[in-house]
Design a protein around this motif. Structure first.
Motif, short mmCIF file in Angstrom:
data_model
loop_
_atom_site.label_atom_id
_atom_site.label_comp_id
_atom_site.label_asym_id
_atom_site.label_seq_id
_atom_site.Cartn_x
_atom_site.Cartn_y
_atom_site.Cartn_z
N ARG A 57 0.83 -1.20 0.00
CA ARG A 57 0.00 0.00 0.00
C ARG A 57 0.87 1.25 0.00
N GLN A 58 1.91 1.25 0.80
CA GLN A 58 2.83 2.40 0.84
C GLN A 58 3.48 2.60 -0.52
N ASN A 61 0.99 4.11 -2.95
CA ASN A 61 0.84 5.55 -2.72
C ASN A 61 2.04 6.30 -3.30
N TRP A 64 1.84 6.43 -7.04
CA TRP A 64 0.84 7.37 -7.53
C TRP A 64 1.37 8.80 -7.45
N ASP A 126 -6.27 12.94 -6.20
CA ASP A 126 -5.83 12.69 -4.82
C ASP A 126 -6.98 12.22 -3.94
N ARG A 129 -7.39 8.64 -4.62
CA ARG A 129 -6.26 7.90 -4.04
C ARG A 129 -6.46 7.70 -2.54
N SER A 133 -6.88 4.19 -0.71
CA SER A 133 -5.94 3.84 0.35
C SER A 133 -6.69 3.48 1.64
#
Length: 152
Positions: A57-58, A61, A64, A126, A129, A133
């Protein structure tokens, strides 16, 4: 003579009973050892999977952000490749969960956590996103909640 015969029969019955009880005790001990080993393997597998999904996941991010700040840059490409490596690690951890987990609902939760994380880089802005997330984080929390009773 009768007393000797009674003594021999009593001794034989005692040996048979002792053998039977010791066999049952050994079976129980072996079953408890197998159960504890499986519990420890599940703890390791589930925590490894959770860690791999958090790392994935990190990296999603990061991918992205770099792709939207500097599209096509070397940094964006490196971030993309890093996310591929994290995806591979998370998928391998997912395979281990699928192999060791007996509960179909818990396996589905693990798959959902992986899938939610996998789609994060497709966010259009964003806000999208952040939503993705958060969904990935929640999906992982649901997996952990489902998996926890199996390791207690």
């Amino acid at each position: 003579m009768d007393a000797a015969l009674i003594a021999v029969v009593g001794t034989l019955l005692g040996v048979v009973a002792t053998h039977w009880f010791q066999g049952r005790a050994a079976e129980r001990t072996a079953a408890l050892a197998r159960t504890e080993q499986l519990r420890q393997e599940r703890i390791t597998t589930y925590s490894t999977f959770a860690g791999a999904v958090v790392d994935y996941r990190q990296s999603q991010n990061d991918r992205w952000f770099k792709a939207h700040r500097e599209p096509g840059s070397e940094e964006a490409e490196q971030s993309r490749y890093a996310s591929y490596r994290q995806r591979t690690a998370a998928r391998q951890a997912l395979f281990r969960v699928q192999l060791i987990c007996e509960d179909p609902a818990t396996r589905r939760r693990a798959e959902a956590a992986f899938e939610a994380t996998h789609c994060m880089h497709e966010a259009t802005d964003d806000t999208d996103r952040v939503r993705r997330s958060d969904e990935a984080k929640e999906a992982l929390a649901l997996f952990i909640e489902a998996a926890a009773p199996g390791v207690r």
